[in-house]
Enzyme design. Structure first.
Site, mmCIF file in Angstrom:
data_model
loop_
_atom_site.group_PDB
_atom_site.id
_atom_site.type_symbol
_atom_site.label_atom_id
_atom_site.label_comp_id
_atom_site.label_asym_id
_atom_site.label_seq_id
_atom_site.Cartn_x
_atom_site.Cartn_y
_atom_site.Cartn_z
ATOM 1 N N CYS A 1 1.087 -0.979 0.116
ATOM 2 C CA CYS A 1 0.270 0.181 0.178
ATOM 3 C C CYS A 1 1.261 0.883 -0.250
ATOM 4 O O CYS A 1 0.495 2.266 -0.594
ATOM 5 C CB CYS A 1 -0.920 -0.163 1.265
ATOM 6 N N CYS B 1 -6.291 1.965 4.214
ATOM 7 C CA CYS B 1 -4.690 1.476 3.316
ATOM 8 C C CYS B 1 -3.601 2.253 3.444
ATOM 9 O O CYS B 1 -2.773 1.861 2.770
ATOM 10 C CB CYS B 1 -5.342 1.825 1.603
HETATM 11 FE FE1 SF4 Z 1 -1.516 -3.865 -2.611
HETATM 12 FE FE2 SF4 Z 1 -2.746 -2.907 -0.883
HETATM 13 FE FE3 SF4 Z 1 -3.882 -2.764 -3.222
HETATM 14 FE FE4 SF4 Z 1 -3.750 -4.735 -1.552
HETATM 15 S S1 SF4 Z 1 -4.693 -3.371 -1.241
HETATM 16 S S2 SF4 Z 1 -2.121 -4.467 -3.726
HETATM 17 S S3 SF4 Z 1 -1.655 -4.327 -0.497
HETATM 18 S S4 SF4 Z 1 -1.372 -1.578 -2.596
#
Ligand code: SF4
Length: 246
Positions: free
Chosen positions: A119, A227
């Site tokens: 994230c 997030c």
């Molecule tokens: Fe990556 Fe966060 Fe998207 Fe999941 S929610 S794919 S951890 S950016």
């Protein structure tokens, strides 16, 4: 947090205390004291409400959409169709840099073993860079979403950045959202009717069963709930704190 920002936010909350979402948004977008404002939108399950309000008030408002490159194909199509339909004139597509993805997530599997880092790479860093030219940003967070969002106010000071967050829908409930969408005949994200009341990246979002919390499908099976696109004292915040979003 600088005292002047705290005072400014307290003054704004006082001034707009008895206003509704539309009035807060309309006046905030024209308030020179607040400065340059962007709407940050995930083009998710409830995003159409704020996008529509902004399109009616001032469709030149910058709209920042984070394409993590892990989104559902339906989200990408919905984003394009909705921006066109609402005639939004200044949509920014925010992505992580090639170099950063190559360095930190070359195989696209970081979400499996370190979702916080994923994230940060794909959402937080690109968004913070895009927001660096703005004095405030609009979020779609609401009190009914629980946690510390229950204390959400229209205006918040964002620790460590000097920016203000504006939450016009803070007092709205699920029925308000549904009614607004129905009254204005707005298209919903296509995955809502397929059991996704909250929509993030494809690998980290599942369907929600009847009776579950609407956000139960986000990072299911882990203790991650947000997030992390929010900062306190310049650090990423985990958990549903008062400065969280979308
Ligand atoms: Fe990556 Fe966060 Fe998207 Fe999941 S929610 S794919 S951890 S950016």
């Amino acid at each position: 947090m600088p005292l002047d920002l705290t005072h400014k936010v307290a003054g704004l909350n006082d001034r707009y205390r008895h206003h509704g979402a539309t009035a807060v948004l309309e006046r905030a977008l024209g308030d020179t004291e607040i400065g340059k404002i962007a709407l940050v939108s995930s083009f998710g399950a409830e995003s159409v409400v704020l996008l529509h309000l902004v399109s009616v008030i001032d469709r030149k408002t910058p709209v920042l959409f984070i394409d993590t490159e892990m989104l559902f194909a339906e989200t990408l199509v919905y984003q394009q169709e909705l921006a066109e339909r609402l005639r939004l004139e200044d949509v920014w597509i925010i992505r992580p840099t090639r170099e950063a993805v190559f360095r930190d997530d070359n195989e696209g599997l970081l979400h499996l073993h370190d979702p916080d880092a994923c994230c940060t790479l794909r959402k937080t860093v690109p968004l913070q860079q895009a927001l660096s030219g703005f004095d405030a940003w609009i979020t779609g967070r609401k009190r009914y979403q629980g946690g510390k969002r229950e204390a959400l106010q229209f205006f918040e000071a964002e620790d460590g950045t000097g920016r203000i967050k504006i939450n016009p829908l803070a007092h709205w409930g699920t029925e308000d959202v549904k009614d607004y969408i129905a009254e204005n005949r707005l298209p919903r994200h296509p995955l809502v009717s397929k059991g996704y009341p909250s929509i993030g990246c494809a690998p980290c979002t599942t369907r929600v069963n009847d009776g579950e919390d609407p956000r139960a499908g986000r990072w299911r099976g882990s203790d991650k709930t947000e997030c992390g696109i929010h900062f306190v004292d310049g650090k990423i915040v985990r958990g549903p704190v008062t400065t969280d979003a979308a």
